[in-house]
Design an enzyme around this catalytic site. Structure first.
Site, PDB file in Angstrom:
ATOM      1  N   SER A 116       0.811  -1.220   0.000  1.00  0.00           N
ATOM      2  CA  SER A 116       0.000   0.000   0.000  1.00  0.00           C
ATOM      3  C   SER A 116       0.839   1.262   0.000  1.00  0.00           C
ATOM      4  O   SER A 116       0.351   2.327  -0.335  1.00  0.00           O
ATOM      5  CB  SER A 116      -0.918   0.019   1.225  1.00  0.00           C
ATOM      6  OG  SER A 116      -0.150  -0.006   2.413  1.00  0.00           O
ATOM      7  N   CYS A 117       2.111   1.155   0.371  1.00  0.00           N
ATOM      8  CA  CYS A 117       2.940   2.355   0.465  1.00  0.00           C
ATOM      9  C   CYS A 117       4.336   2.080  -0.020  1.00  0.00           C
ATOM     10  O   CYS A 117       5.153   1.527   0.715  1.00  0.00           O
ATOM     11  CB  CYS A 117       2.976   2.878   1.901  1.00  0.00           C
ATOM     12  SG  CYS A 117       3.968   4.374   2.069  1.00  0.00           S
ATOM     13  N   GLY A 118       4.628   2.459  -1.230  1.00  0.00           N
ATOM     14  CA  GLY A 118       5.947   2.202  -1.783  1.00  0.00           C
ATOM     15  C   GLY A 118       7.024   3.092  -1.227  1.00  0.00           C
ATOM     16  O   GLY A 118       8.198   2.796  -1.369  1.00  0.00           O
ATOM     17  N   CYS A 120       7.159   4.073   2.086  1.00  0.00           N
ATOM     18  CA  CYS A 120       7.234   3.972   3.539  1.00  0.00           C
ATOM     19  C   CYS A 120       8.657   3.707   4.012  1.00  0.00           C
ATOM     20  O   CYS A 120       9.028   4.053   5.121  1.00  0.00           O
ATOM     21  CB  CYS A 120       6.306   2.874   4.050  1.00  0.00           C
ATOM     22  SG  CYS A 120       4.560   3.220   3.781  1.00  0.00           S
TER      23      CYS A 120
END
Length: 276
Positions: A116-118, A120
């Protein structure tokens, strides 16, 4: 791709009138380890760059696209091959050409990133702002507004897996006349775009300056950053952009469209490219 991307399961559906058993399909999510092989001081070195949670399929494109959008590689001449490990289908190794040293210092990403979060794993906002290999140039791109009204329907038509599971993000390319060119899907929105850019990289079609990128969800900072790396000038999203995505789009001269629907959309930046 459909077979590997979908898992068939049994579920219980609950409604006010009771419970029933039913068949269902889930989007598959599995880790992919991206490795780079290159020569260092006369011997071959292998380095793990990242592990990302992705939907299996087009993994070589994903690996190459990731390396490109991170600024680790710049052109197809630098890549000898990209192969899935024979003994572990969740590993892809990208072998660089002789005398090519990857720019690993440009990627300050932790070893694990989620679907969901590249970004992060990025250590700082400065490390995210990768500079595009393609120089910004003046262009005379003009696209009629009514062309965008047809893109969402075209995307849905191509999204076979999404229609079955409802669990995948998509990135699609259209030419400036609205003709469909390419689509990739993934449980991670950044992975879907890396697959698109990776496919274009491997077919030597970069920069993608004469294309429209359509995103099935919202437009995040990282998606705009990846688009800018590939030279994309127009990005349209079904959902909303973030404030940081808009700032980056303005910085890189990208036309950013959000809330794209059948007969409506909002222009957030680069309105000079849209005609009425």
């Amino acid at each position: 791709m459909l077979r590997d991307s979908v898992k068939h399961i049994k579920i219980i559906k609950v409604a006010v009138n009771g419970m029933t058993e039913a068949d269902d399909q889930l989007a598959v999510e599995e880790p992919l380890e991206i490795q780079v092989k290159y020569n260092l001081d006369g011997s071959q070195t292998k380095k793990s760059i990242s592990v990302t949670m992705r939907t299996p399929g087009n993994d070589e494109e994903l690996a190459v696209g990731f390396l490109f959008t991170e600024g680790i590689i710049n052109n197809t001449n630098q890549v000898e091959n990209a192969k899935t490990d024979l003994f572990d289908e969740n590993k892809v190794s990208v072998t660089l050409a002789e005398n090519v040293t990857p720019k690993l210092q440009t990627s300050e990403r932790n070893f694990y990133t989620t679907s969901s979060c590249g970004v992060c794993g990025k250590s700082s906002i400065d490390a995210i702002k990768t500079v595009s290999h393609f120089q910004q140039k003046e262009d005379n791109i003009l696209v009629p507004a009514n062309l965008f009204y047809t893109l969402q329907q075209a995307l849905r038509k191509e999204q076979e897996v999404f229609q079955n599971t409802g669990g995948l993000h998509a990135s699609a390319l259209f030419d400036l006349q609205g003709n469909f060119q390419l689509l990739r899907e993934d449980v991670g929105r950044h992975n879907a775009l890396d697959k698109v850019i990776g496919a274009s990289f491997l077919s030597d079609q970069l920069p993608l300056s004469n294309t429209i990128l359509l995103l099935s969800g919202r437009a995040s900072f990282e998606l705009i950053q990846k688009a800018s790396m590939a030279g994309i000038k127009i990005v349209a999203a079904i959902g909303a952009p973030s404030s940081l995505a808009l700032q980056l789009a303005e910085d890189f001269g990208i036309t950013l469209i959000g809330f794209l629907g059948k007969e409506r959309f909002n222009i957030y930046s680069g309105s000079q490219r849209i005609t009425f």
